[in-house]
Design an enzyme around this catalytic site. Sequence first.
Site, PDB file in Angstrom:
ATOM      1  N   ASP A   1      41.578 -14.428 -34.779  1.00 17.71           N
ATOM      2  CA  ASP A   1      41.370 -13.111 -34.175  1.00 17.71           C
ATOM      3  C   ASP A   1      40.974 -13.340 -32.714  1.00 17.71           C
ATOM      4  OD1 ASP A   1      40.723 -10.316 -33.746  1.00 17.71           O
ATOM      5  OD2 ASP A   1      40.446 -10.129 -35.892  1.00 17.71           O
TER       6      ASP A   1
ATOM      7  N   HIS B   1      43.676 -14.225 -30.563  1.00 17.65           N
ATOM      8  CA  HIS B   1      44.161 -12.962 -30.005  1.00 17.65           C
ATOM      9  C   HIS B   1      43.707 -12.764 -28.566  1.00 17.65           C
ATOM     10  CE1 HIS B   1      44.733 -11.041 -34.279  1.00 17.65           C
ATOM     11  NE2 HIS B   1      45.390 -12.178 -34.112  1.00 17.65           N
TER      12      HIS B   1
END
Length: 395
Positions: free
Chosen positions: A217, A240
């Site tokens: 993430d 991310h």
Amino acid sequence: MAAKVLFALCLLLVFIAESQATKVNNLFNVMNYGATADGKTENSAAFLKAWRDACNSNGNVTVMIPRGTYFLKQIVFNGPCRGWTNVIIDGDLIAPTDPSFATDKWISFRYVKNLIVSGQGKLDGQGSSAWEDCNKNHKCRPSFPISMTFDYVTNGYIHHLSSINSKGGHFKTYGCENIRFTNVKISAPGDSPNTDGIKISNSNGVAIERVNIGTGDDCIAIISGSKNVLISNVFCGPGHGISVGSLGRDDGEENVENIKVRNCTLCDTTNGLRIKSWARTLSKPLKASNFVYEDIVMNNVYNPIIIDQEYCPGGTCSNKDPSHVEISNVSFKNIRGSSNTQVAVNLKCSAKFPCKNITVNTIDLWQNRGVGKLSNLCSNVNGASYGKQNPSSCL
């Protein structure tokens, strides 16, 4: 000026902390409190006994977790303590495999002033069971345990720790003042859901330096109430990217301001530098302002520079209402490297609260093989471009 003063204060506090750490008066070894380093015996009672004795002692104290493997269920180290508290984690701590062993946190430090957490050991969240649960049900629970959290910690220094395979995030700060992460290593597979590297919330004066993050993430997530954050010399990938947000989903969130990201490298990430907010109505507009991104290298990055004010991770939002997050005074300077999507710079701002004073200065992004010619997109944004612009600026 206020941000510079706070960062200088943060560095001064770190210097003091390091000086204090060299003058330890009392050592509290968890082995003397019944801890067993066999990877099977549950050790929370022994760890807490060592912590309480250390916390209640005068002077500078050290809680020592020596080499070995320690099985540990949910544990909270509460303050306040009487002096500088140094926690040395040279052993490996492993969490239960059951993803429901705790609702939100595995290891937590709360209401502590003057705290140092370091060591050559690692935190192993054993997160595969949680990831499998997400994949099997095609939906994750609202939260799996974060490996280590710092709640209402003032003057904190976290260094030379490793965190692997967290169930939820790896580290999180909440309500903290003057806290610094250096030489920390964070690792989880790129497809592990919701495993943010470091999440910052409602904290003031946070420095993240010389940190290596590869996860599933956001490498770093900066959310509601974060102020005076400095991120430098961070390697991010996979992950991310370095994100502000998401913001503006709920009423009661607080402004985010004075964020500086510099001298960082992003490699094989799904986003680069991202600011994201929900397209929702709030009773009071939220502000995100005074961000500086400079000297950033991108390598095979999707969405190298993106402001997304229609953030909707599940793809089920109506987006009928424009975002009520006001984004202003954001500078992108000397950003270079390769993009894995055709839109290199995507500034998609709110129709009701357009982005203001957005500047791009010396941007040099080129396409990976097969991607095609790059372009930039701007909507509802006021700003200017300077220096080299590759691809051509939309400002």
